[in-house]
Structures are given as C-alpha cells and as structure tokens.
Design a protein around this motif. Sequence first.
Motif, PDB file in Angstrom:
ATOM      1  N   ALA A 201     -59.864 -68.904  78.271  1.00 47.31           N
ATOM      2  CA  ALA A 201     -59.338 -67.536  78.315  1.00 47.31           C
ATOM      3  C   ALA A 201     -58.236 -67.476  79.360  1.00 47.31           C
ATOM      4  O   ALA A 201     -58.016 -68.415  80.119  1.00 47.31           O
ATOM      5  CB  ALA A 201     -60.460 -66.547  78.649  1.00 47.31           C
ATOM      6  N   GLY A 202     -57.522 -66.347  79.406  1.00 50.86           N
ATOM      7  CA  GLY A 202     -56.532 -66.128  80.450  1.00 50.86           C
ATOM      8  C   GLY A 202     -55.129 -65.904  79.935  1.00 50.86           C
ATOM      9  O   GLY A 202     -54.746 -66.434  78.886  1.00 50.86           O
ATOM     10  N   GLU A 203     -54.372 -65.104  80.693  1.00 52.56           N
ATOM     11  CA  GLU A 203     -53.014 -64.712  80.332  1.00 52.56           C
ATOM     12  C   GLU A 203     -51.939 -65.444  81.133  1.00 52.56           C
ATOM     13  O   GLU A 203     -50.763 -65.267  80.886  1.00 52.56           O
ATOM     14  CB  GLU A 203     -52.847 -63.199  80.565  1.00 52.56           C
ATOM     15  CG  GLU A 203     -53.495 -62.333  79.510  1.00 52.56           C
ATOM     16  CD  GLU A 203     -52.690 -62.318  78.223  1.00 52.56           C
ATOM     17  OE1 GLU A 203     -51.717 -61.551  78.127  1.00 52.56           O
ATOM     18  OE2 GLU A 203     -53.022 -63.110  77.315  1.00 52.56           O
ATOM     19  N   PHE A 204     -52.360 -66.229  82.118  1.00 52.23           N
ATOM     20  CA  PHE A 204     -51.417 -66.994  82.943  1.00 52.23           C
ATOM     21  C   PHE A 204     -51.118 -68.283  82.191  1.00 52.23           C
ATOM     22  O   PHE A 204     -51.763 -69.312  82.385  1.00 52.23           O
ATOM     23  CB  PHE A 204     -52.057 -67.286  84.303  1.00 52.23           C
ATOM     24  CG  PHE A 204     -51.197 -68.072  85.256  1.00 52.23           C
ATOM     25  CD1 PHE A 204     -50.058 -67.522  85.815  1.00 52.23           C
ATOM     26  CD2 PHE A 204     -51.555 -69.364  85.634  1.00 52.23           C
ATOM     27  CE1 PHE A 204     -49.278 -68.249  86.721  1.00 52.23           C
ATOM     28  CE2 PHE A 204     -50.790 -70.092  86.542  1.00 52.23           C
ATOM     29  CZ  PHE A 204     -49.649 -69.528  87.077  1.00 52.23           C
ATOM     30  N   ILE A 205     -50.155 -68.213  81.274  1.00 49.28           N
ATOM     31  CA  ILE A 205     -49.972 -69.329  80.334  1.00 49.28           C
ATOM     32  C   ILE A 205     -48.503 -69.732  80.239  1.00 49.28           C
ATOM     33  O   ILE A 205     -47.600 -68.920  80.428  1.00 49.28           O
ATOM     34  CB  ILE A 205     -50.514 -68.985  78.934  1.00 49.28           C
ATOM     35  CG1 ILE A 205     -49.877 -67.701  78.401  1.00 49.28           C
ATOM     36  CG2 ILE A 205     -52.028 -68.881  78.951  1.00 49.28           C
ATOM     37  CD1 ILE A 205     -50.285 -67.335  76.994  1.00 49.28           C
ATOM     38  N   LEU A 206     -48.326 -70.980  79.925  1.00 48.02           N
ATOM     39  CA  LEU A 206     -47.000 -71.545  79.697  1.00 48.02           C
ATOM     40  C   LEU A 206     -46.677 -71.481  78.207  1.00 48.02           C
ATOM     41  O   LEU A 206     -47.534 -71.747  77.373  1.00 48.02           O
ATOM     42  CB  LEU A 206     -46.997 -73.008  80.156  1.00 48.02           C
ATOM     43  CG  LEU A 206     -45.717 -73.808  79.884  1.00 48.02           C
ATOM     44  CD1 LEU A 206     -44.651 -73.445  80.899  1.00 48.02           C
ATOM     45  CD2 LEU A 206     -46.020 -75.305  79.926  1.00 48.02           C
ATOM     46  N   ASP A 207     -45.433 -71.130  77.891  1.00 49.40           N
ATOM     47  CA  ASP A 207     -44.956 -71.236  76.515  1.00 49.40           C
ATOM     48  C   ASP A 207     -44.388 -72.646  76.349  1.00 49.40           C
ATOM     49  O   ASP A 207     -43.294 -72.940  76.835  1.00 49.40           O
ATOM     50  CB  ASP A 207     -43.884 -70.182  76.230  1.00 49.40           C
ATOM     51  CG  ASP A 207     -43.347 -70.255  74.809  1.00 49.40           C
ATOM     52  OD1 ASP A 207     -43.679 -71.232  74.102  1.00 49.40           O
ATOM     53  OD2 ASP A 207     -42.597 -69.343  74.406  1.00 49.40           O
ATOM     54  N   PRO A 208     -45.116 -73.547  75.664  1.00 53.02           N
ATOM     55  CA  PRO A 208     -44.690 -74.956  75.601  1.00 53.02           C
ATOM     56  C   PRO A 208     -43.400 -75.171  74.818  1.00 53.02           C
ATOM     57  O   PRO A 208     -42.775 -76.224  74.952  1.00 53.02           O
ATOM     58  CB  PRO A 208     -45.869 -75.659  74.899  1.00 53.02           C
ATOM     59  CG  PRO A 208     -46.984 -74.688  74.893  1.00 53.02           C
ATOM     60  CD  PRO A 208     -46.368 -73.324  74.936  1.00 53.02           C
ATOM     61  N   ALA A 209     -43.013 -74.181  74.013  1.00 51.06           N
ATOM     62  CA  ALA A 209     -41.830 -74.380  73.162  1.00 51.06           C
ATOM     63  C   ALA A 209     -40.530 -73.975  73.858  1.00 51.06           C
ATOM     64  O   ALA A 209     -39.447 -74.305  73.395  1.00 51.06           O
ATOM     65  CB  ALA A 209     -41.987 -73.581  71.869  1.00 51.06           C
ATOM     66  N   LYS A 210     -40.632 -73.251  74.965  1.00 49.66           N
ATOM     67  CA  LYS A 210     -39.431 -72.752  75.636  1.00 49.66           C
ATOM     68  C   LYS A 210     -38.619 -73.907  76.222  1.00 49.66           C
ATOM     69  O   LYS A 210     -39.176 -74.782  76.893  1.00 49.66           O
ATOM     70  CB  LYS A 210     -39.824 -71.807  76.774  1.00 49.66           C
ATOM     71  CG  LYS A 210     -39.587 -70.339  76.484  1.00 49.66           C
ATOM     72  CD  LYS A 210     -39.839 -69.522  77.743  1.00 49.66           C
ATOM     73  CE  LYS A 210     -39.415 -68.075  77.548  1.00 49.66           C
ATOM     74  NZ  LYS A 210     -39.624 -67.285  78.776  1.00 49.66           N
ATOM     75  N   PRO A 211     -37.283 -73.904  76.025  1.00 49.48           N
ATOM     76  CA  PRO A 211     -36.466 -74.974  76.603  1.00 49.48           C
ATOM     77  C   PRO A 211     -35.820 -74.580  77.932  1.00 49.48           C
ATOM     78  O   PRO A 211     -35.195 -75.398  78.592  1.00 49.48           O
ATOM     79  CB  PRO A 211     -35.381 -75.177  75.539  1.00 49.48           C
ATOM     80  CG  PRO A 211     -35.183 -73.800  74.960  1.00 49.48           C
ATOM     81  CD  PRO A 211     -36.520 -73.098  75.051  1.00 49.48           C
TER      82      PRO A 211
ATOM     83  N   PRO B 112     -35.155 -73.190  81.922  1.00 52.35           N
ATOM     84  CA  PRO B 112     -35.676 -73.721  83.192  1.00 52.35           C
ATOM     85  C   PRO B 112     -37.014 -73.112  83.583  1.00 52.35           C
ATOM     86  O   PRO B 112     -37.280 -71.932  83.339  1.00 52.35           O
ATOM     87  CB  PRO B 112     -34.583 -73.339  84.199  1.00 52.35           C
ATOM     88  CG  PRO B 112     -33.339 -73.208  83.396  1.00 52.35           C
ATOM     89  CD  PRO B 112     -33.778 -72.665  82.065  1.00 52.35           C
ATOM     90  N   VAL B 113     -37.845 -73.938  84.206  1.00 51.60           N
ATOM     91  CA  VAL B 113     -39.161 -73.480  84.652  1.00 51.60           C
ATOM     92  C   VAL B 113     -39.458 -74.115  86.008  1.00 51.60           C
ATOM     93  O   VAL B 113     -39.075 -75.253  86.267  1.00 51.60           O
ATOM     94  CB  VAL B 113     -40.253 -73.835  83.622  1.00 51.60           C
ATOM     95  CG1 VAL B 113     -40.414 -75.344  83.455  1.00 51.60           C
ATOM     96  CG2 VAL B 113     -41.582 -73.189  83.984  1.00 51.60           C
ATOM     97  N   ALA B 114     -40.114 -73.327  86.873  1.00 53.49           N
ATOM     98  CA  ALA B 114     -40.513 -73.828  88.191  1.00 53.49           C
ATOM     99  C   ALA B 114     -41.989 -73.546  88.401  1.00 53.49           C
ATOM    100  O   ALA B 114     -42.471 -72.450  88.094  1.00 53.49           O
ATOM    101  CB  ALA B 114     -39.684 -73.172  89.294  1.00 53.49           C
TER     102      ALA B 114
ATOM    103  N   ASP C  55     -34.033 -72.452  89.784  1.00 50.85           N
ATOM    104  CA  ASP C  55     -33.008 -71.811  88.953  1.00 50.85           C
ATOM    105  C   ASP C  55     -33.435 -70.361  88.739  1.00 50.85           C
ATOM    106  O   ASP C  55     -34.458 -70.100  88.089  1.00 50.85           O
ATOM    107  CB  ASP C  55     -32.896 -72.537  87.607  1.00 50.85           C
ATOM    108  CG  ASP C  55     -31.735 -72.039  86.764  1.00 50.85           C
ATOM    109  OD1 ASP C  55     -31.412 -70.840  86.842  1.00 50.85           O
ATOM    110  OD2 ASP C  55     -31.155 -72.844  86.005  1.00 50.85           O
ATOM    111  N   THR C  56     -32.672 -69.419  89.277  1.00 49.27           N
ATOM    112  CA  THR C  56     -33.078 -68.014  89.249  1.00 49.27           C
ATOM    113  C   THR C  56     -33.019 -67.408  87.849  1.00 49.27           C
ATOM    114  O   THR C  56     -33.466 -66.285  87.644  1.00 49.27           O
ATOM    115  CB  THR C  56     -32.209 -67.172  90.204  1.00 49.27           C
ATOM    116  OG1 THR C  56     -30.829 -67.317  89.830  1.00 49.27           O
ATOM    117  CG2 THR C  56     -32.397 -67.615  91.642  1.00 49.27           C
ATOM    118  N   ALA C  57     -32.512 -68.148  86.876  1.00 45.39           N
ATOM    119  CA  ALA C  57     -32.470 -67.645  85.504  1.00 45.39           C
ATOM    120  C   ALA C  57     -33.718 -68.035  84.710  1.00 45.39           C
ATOM    121  O   ALA C  57     -33.897 -67.576  83.578  1.00 45.39           O
ATOM    122  CB  ALA C  57     -31.232 -68.184  84.781  1.00 45.39           C
ATOM    123  N   GLY C  58     -34.572 -68.869  85.298  1.00 43.71           N
ATOM    124  CA  GLY C  58     -35.721 -69.386  84.554  1.00 43.71           C
ATOM    125  C   GLY C  58     -37.020 -68.680  84.890  1.00 43.71           C
ATOM    126  O   GLY C  58     -37.063 -67.701  85.646  1.00 43.71           O
TER     127      GLY C  58
END
Length: 393
Positions: A255-265, A267-269, A348-351
């Motif tokens: 369960a949980g909403e703190f999740i990564l979208d694996p398909a997003k290309p 930037p992520v930190a 990266d402040t856009a990610g």
Amino acid sequence: MLSQRTRDIVKSTAPVLADHGTAITSVFYRNMFAAHPELLNIFNHTNQAQGRQQAALANTVYAAAVHIDNLENILPAVVQIAHKHVSLGVKAEHYPIVGEHLLKAIKEVLGEAATDDILGAWAEAYGVIADAFISVEANMYKESREQDNGWNFFKSFIVAQKVKESDTITSFYLKPADGSNVPEYKPGQYISIRVSIPGEKYMMIRQYSLSQAPRPDEFRISVKREADKDPNGVVSLYLHEQVQEGNTVEVSAPAGEFILDPAKPTPVAFLSGGVGITPMIGMLETVSTTTPDRPTVFLHAARNEALAAFQVEVEKHAANMSNVKYKTFFSDKPDGYISRKVLEEFVDTAGDVYVCGPVPFMESIIRELHEIGVKNEQIHHEFFGPAMQLDNK
C-alpha cells in the motif's frame, strides 16, 4: 448531501477544534480503547503514547471542518490515510465505533459549548466523511484482493533470508508461506508486519517500506534496530533479536501513495536521511532497470560509515545508468550534510524530488528545495508513522 445549516455549524467549530482538537482526540482514543480494547490489536501503541496519533487525527478533523463546503479538497489526505487503514486491516464496522466515541469526546471536552445543534451537525458530517473512507477503502480492498496473487488483511510469510546491511539496519526477505508469488507493487510502497510478541497482551503492527524493486516471489523490508529503551523499538528489537530465518510473520498487501512513476523520463532526485533510504533504494533500482538513461540524483545522509546501508547496492545500480550522480554525506565529517549549496549543485529544479528521513531532516531539505525553486507539486515525501504537519516554511 449536507445541508447548508449543517455545513455552517461545522465550519463555525473550526477555531474551537484548532484550540482543543488534540484534547478531544486524546479523550476519544482513551474512551474508545476502554470500551473496545480489541482495537489495540490494530493501533500503534507507541504513537498513542507519544501523542502522534492524537495530533494526526486532530489535524484531519480540523481539515474536515475547514473544508466542509468542498470535501474534495481533503481527498488526497483521505486516500493517504485509507492506504494506512487498509494496511492495518481497518474495516467498515469500525467506523460507527469511531463516530460514537468522537462525538462523546467532543461533548466531554467542550461541555455545555457542545450544543445539540453542534453534536447533530458533526454526527451528520462524520457520517458523510466515514462513508467516503469506507468507499475508498472498499475499492482498495477489492483491487488488492483481485490482483494477481493478491489478498486482504494478513497472510503468513516465511523469513527466507536475514541480511545485515549496516550496524543498525537489517533486511528481511519474505516469501509467502503457501508457496505462491507476491503481487506487483509500485516502488516506494510499504507493507505491514503483524507480530505477536511474548509478554505483550496485544498484537503489534508496523509498516515498513519495500526496499527493492518488485520481484515475483518475495518482498524485502529493511528494518532499523532502535535503541533498547526506545518505545518505538518494540517490534524492531523483536525482528532483529528474535525473528530468525525460517520463522513466520504476518504480512499485509502493499500500500502507499509515496510512489515512483517508472515510465517517466524526466529528471528525478532521491534525498534520504538514515533509514529513509529504504524506499529510495527500491526506486533507484527500478530506474536503473526500466529507464537507465533517466537523469537521476541519489543523495543520502548518515551519521557515519558504519550506519550507512546499501552503499554497494547504490554503486551497483548506478553502474547500470548513463546519467546518474550519487553521494553519501556523513555528519561526523566536515561538510557532512546535504546543504542548499549541495542541492543547487546536484538537483535539477525542473524534475521530481523524493524526500524521506527523520522529520527534522525532511523539514530542512524541503525548505531548502523551496529556496532553490523546486515547486511543492514536484516534492514527494513519506512519513514513517502518522502524517504530521511539516514546518518547512
């Protein structure tokens, strides 16, 4: 549908709830557990003792009063809490019990100020809010039950491996006792572990992040060993000291909403402190195997090298990636913390930015992220325990 009069009355109580909310919820929990001690098998006793659960419920009740005209404004909070409820095994029949004791607590704390009109309006409002929770949770239970290898409530799992990751963190690899596979889950989600500890009257449930990318046949959690006298540490000490390979524990579905979208290309930190690394390492592994060209930053803060878990794993996952920057900061060394200067250099402040760790760590990091221009909607954070108000202004 609530009448305008009911909404007006509920809204008018918001200032009172701001002043007396925690007193009301403290009385509520005390009286409810006295009348229904079986519910102590569901609730975290330590959060009760420390007041965190009371404060979290008070914040929710206050938010409901403020937003009674537009309850959809609190839907994200409802969904987040519903995930916790489903992982604990909260059922529809628990809601009338909660409603009864919440109204009695309002009356007990406010006395004559809690008029029949106020109690009637809150009874009506609670009915609407409870129905929203029951509906959301019913859908979650249905989804969990109907997915491949899914189930509701708790299921027996065997501890297949127990691996020490640092001086304080140990991983537990869990496989279904019935030999089946496990359901797919989203990187960042958690499971609940339910144990019956010798000498404890009630069962105890704790939530732990899944600390690896999804595998078909197992879960992995990585548990920090709390100090011997820390009231938070009853379950963690039991897992570390008494649960061995081959033993069985009860486990809820992810369960949980703190999740990564694996398909997003984009930037992520990932920014973590201490045991907050546990959901992040699963997210990093997911990026390394599904979108290895995604611009990625992984920064971790620990007190010293002996307490820093997963350093080899981080390097292994990073080796599969073409655009990754990672660093661990040790607070026992000069410049051993994640400062604004570090964030300006790496993030990266856009990610999207994921933050997890002790509350002071999250407050500091989120405050600095705002200062360097990262918008609130780009920042995702996870609490271990009841959601609290973050002071990140």
